[in-house]
Design an enzyme around this catalytic site. Structure first.
Site, short mmCIF file in Angstrom:
data_model
loop_
_atom_site.label_atom_id
_atom_site.label_comp_id
_atom_site.label_asym_id
_atom_site.label_seq_id
_atom_site.Cartn_x
_atom_site.Cartn_y
_atom_site.Cartn_z
N ASN A 197 0.81 -1.23 0.00
CA ASN A 197 0.00 0.00 0.00
C ASN A 197 0.84 1.28 0.00
O ASN A 197 0.49 2.27 -0.63
CB ASN A 197 -0.92 -0.02 1.23
CG ASN A 197 -1.58 1.32 1.47
OD1 ASN A 197 -2.56 1.68 0.83
ND2 ASN A 197 -1.01 2.10 2.40
N SER A 224 -3.14 -0.31 -6.42
CA SER A 224 -2.77 0.39 -7.66
C SER A 224 -3.48 1.74 -7.67
O SER A 224 -3.73 2.34 -6.62
CB SER A 224 -3.17 -0.50 -8.85
OG SER A 224 -2.91 0.18 -10.05
N SER A 225 -3.84 2.21 -8.82
CA SER A 225 -4.57 3.47 -8.92
C SER A 225 -5.24 3.53 -10.29
O SER A 225 -4.69 3.04 -11.28
CB SER A 225 -3.60 4.65 -8.79
OG SER A 225 -4.25 5.84 -9.19
N TYR A 262 4.10 8.66 -11.48
CA TYR A 262 3.20 7.93 -10.56
C TYR A 262 2.41 6.87 -11.32
O TYR A 262 2.34 5.71 -10.89
CB TYR A 262 2.28 8.93 -9.87
CG TYR A 262 1.23 8.31 -8.99
CD1 TYR A 262 1.59 7.71 -7.78
CD2 TYR A 262 -0.13 8.32 -9.34
CE1 TYR A 262 0.63 7.13 -6.95
CE2 TYR A 262 -1.09 7.76 -8.52
CZ TYR A 262 -0.71 7.17 -7.33
OH TYR A 262 -1.67 6.60 -6.52
N LYS A 293 2.31 2.68 -10.91
CA LYS A 293 1.09 1.92 -10.61
C LYS A 293 0.82 0.87 -11.69
O LYS A 293 0.36 -0.23 -11.41
CB LYS A 293 -0.09 2.88 -10.43
CG LYS A 293 0.04 3.74 -9.18
CD LYS A 293 -0.07 2.87 -7.94
CE LYS A 293 0.45 3.49 -6.69
NZ LYS A 293 0.26 2.66 -5.50
N THR A 319 -7.84 11.05 1.27
CA THR A 319 -6.73 10.83 2.20
C THR A 319 -5.74 11.99 2.02
O THR A 319 -5.90 12.81 1.12
CB THR A 319 -5.97 9.52 1.88
OG1 THR A 319 -5.37 9.68 0.60
CG2 THR A 319 -6.88 8.31 1.88
N1 LIG Z 1 -5.52 8.93 -2.16
C1 LIG Z 1 -5.82 8.68 -3.41
O1 LIG Z 1 -6.52 9.46 -4.08
C2 LIG Z 1 -5.36 7.39 -4.06
C3 LIG Z 1 -5.95 7.01 -5.27
C4 LIG Z 1 -5.56 5.82 -5.87
C5 LIG Z 1 -4.60 5.04 -5.28
N2 LIG Z 1 -4.02 5.43 -4.12
C6 LIG Z 1 -3.00 4.57 -3.54
O2 LIG Z 1 -3.43 4.12 -2.26
C7 LIG Z 1 -2.29 3.88 -1.43
C8 LIG Z 1 -2.45 4.63 -0.14
O3 LIG Z 1 -2.56 5.99 -0.43
P1 LIG Z 1 -3.08 7.06 0.63
O4 LIG Z 1 -3.87 8.04 -0.13
O5 LIG Z 1 -3.65 6.39 1.81
O6 LIG Z 1 -1.67 7.74 1.00
P2 LIG Z 1 -1.24 8.69 2.19
O7 LIG Z 1 -2.42 9.16 2.98
O8 LIG Z 1 -0.34 9.70 1.57
O9 LIG Z 1 -0.38 7.70 3.12
C9 LIG Z 1 0.78 7.14 2.58
C10 LIG Z 1 1.27 6.06 3.50
O10 LIG Z 1 2.42 5.45 2.89
C11 LIG Z 1 3.52 5.57 3.76
N3 LIG Z 1 4.75 5.69 2.99
C12 LIG Z 1 5.05 6.57 2.03
N4 LIG Z 1 6.29 6.35 1.56
C13 LIG Z 1 6.77 5.28 2.24
C14 LIG Z 1 8.00 4.58 2.24
N5 LIG Z 1 9.01 4.94 1.42
N6 LIG Z 1 8.16 3.55 3.08
C15 LIG Z 1 7.16 3.18 3.93
N7 LIG Z 1 5.98 3.82 3.99
C16 LIG Z 1 5.79 4.86 3.17
C17 LIG Z 1 3.22 6.78 4.64
O11 LIG Z 1 3.95 6.69 5.85
P3 LIG Z 1 4.20 8.00 6.79
O12 LIG Z 1 2.90 8.33 7.44
O13 LIG Z 1 5.23 7.52 7.74
O14 LIG Z 1 4.69 9.09 5.88
C18 LIG Z 1 1.71 6.60 4.83
O15 LIG Z 1 1.46 5.62 5.82
C19 LIG Z 1 -1.07 4.30 -2.25
O16 LIG Z 1 -0.53 3.18 -2.88
C20 LIG Z 1 -1.67 5.24 -3.29
O17 LIG Z 1 -0.88 5.31 -4.45
C21 LIG Z 1 -4.39 6.59 -3.48
#
Ligand SMILES: NC(=O)c1ccc[n+]([C@@H]2O[C@H](COP(=O)([O-])OP(=O)(O)OC[C@H]3O[C@@H](n4cnc5c(N)ncnc54)[C@H](OP(=O)(O)O)[C@@H]3O)[C@@H](O)[C@H]2O)c1
Length: 260
Positions: free
Chosen positions: A100, A149-150, A163, A167, A199
């Site tokens: 994730n 993924s995304s 990005y 993905k 998020t």
């Molecule tokens: N939000 C969206 O709109 C969206 C849409 C499609 C897909 N996604 C995918 O969903 C997943 C989660 O996204 P999210 O929106 O929940 O992200 P987020 O709120 O930005 O949280 C990111 C998480 O990943 C951790 N992280 C980042 N870089 C890291 C690294 N190098 N090593 C270990 N941990 C790391 C962060 O840890 P810290 O808290 O310690 O920084 C945090 O726990 C991701 O794969 C993202 O690409 C998100």
């Protein structure tokens, strides 16, 4: 007679990378509620408390949780995650691996630097490859690997050169490992493909990007809104269950119909 046994994850050991906040925190908590012991991984020192809160919430529901700070982009830190999982595994096996954690900034092609490229590819692609390699000797038959993924991997969103490529690589890895680790290890490997989710990653996007995305959000077939963590986490938990045993190498769309 009601029967939800196929969704039960009791006794399983799960690693959720990037579980201090956002989707990862939601997935980790739900896997815990379904009975799994969970490794709550995070990277930033400032997220320690949040990760500990996620772990406490899991433990309050009666399973084990362990917090593990490790940077997915640093190969020498990856063994910490495996060691943490083995600490909470009564069987010495690891059942579930959720890829994730990700870097998710936007940059147009013309603004893309090597540093930006490396930061994203190291965290989003190199990390999952080498974490999976490290987990492989311990993975249980019936094990599950799920990539987050995304929709960006497929939609072609301006500003997502790097990005989106990471993905798309995640989805390709799932298809490869479904074959390479399927019959030999008795596991499944899938991707879940969310659209925009409410998020930090989404809210930290630059203003112009959010403005450009609004028409897409308004046209989301299921509802004119961004997704919530609770729209996605149950689908991830389903892929981790015994009921999902015949699905592998596939992408489960969790984006309100933006893309299938
Ligand atoms: N939000 C969206 O709109 C969206 C849409 C499609 C897909 N996604 C995918 O969903 C997943 C989660 O996204 P999210 O929106 O929940 O992200 P987020 O709120 O930005 O949280 C990111 C998480 O990943 C951790 N992280 C980042 N870089 C890291 C690294 N190098 N090593 C270990 N941990 C790391 C962060 O840890 P810290 O808290 O310690 O920084 C945090 O726990 C991701 O794969 C993202 O690409 C998100």
């Amino acid at each position: 007679m009601r029967d939800f046994k196929g969704l039960d994850l009791s006794g399983k050991v799960a690693i959720v990378t990037g579980a201090s906040r956002g989707l990862g925190a939601g997935i980790a908590t739900l896997l815990g509620r379904r009975g799994a012991n969970v490794v709550v991984n995070y990277v930033s020192p400032g997220s320690k408390e949040r990760a500990e809160k996620v772990a406490s919430e899991i433990e309050a529901n009666g399973t084990k949780a362990i917090v593990c700070q490790a940077d997915m982009s640093k190969l020498d830190q990856i063994p910490r995650i495996v060691d943490a999982a083995l600490k909470i595994s009564p069987s010495g096996k690891i059942d579930i691996l959720i890829h994730n954690a990700a870097q998710g900034s936007e940059a147009n092609l013309v603004d893309t630097t090597e540093e930006f490229y490396t930061r994203h590819f190291d965290a989003n692609v190199k990390g999952p490859i080498f974490l999976t390699k490290a987990v492989e000797p311990h993975i249980a038959r019936g094990g599950r690997i799920v990539f987050i993924s995304s929709a960006g991997a497929r939609l072609g969103v301006a500003g997502q050169t790097v990005y989106a490529a990471t993905k798309a690589a995640n989805e390709a890895l799932a298809r490869v490992w479904a074959k390479e680790l399927g019959q030999s290890h008795g596991i499944t490997v899938n991707s879940v493909n969310p659209g925009p989710i409410a998020t930090d990653q989404w809210f930290q996007s630059d203003e112009q990007f959010l403005k450009d995305m609004q028409p897409l959000i308004d046209s989301t077939p299921a509802a004119a809104r961004v997704g919530e963590v609770d729209d996605i986490a149950p689908l991830v938990a389903f892929l981790c269950s015994d009921d999902a045993r015949w699905t592998t190498g596939s992408v489960l769309s969790a984006n309100g119909g933006l893309y299938n």
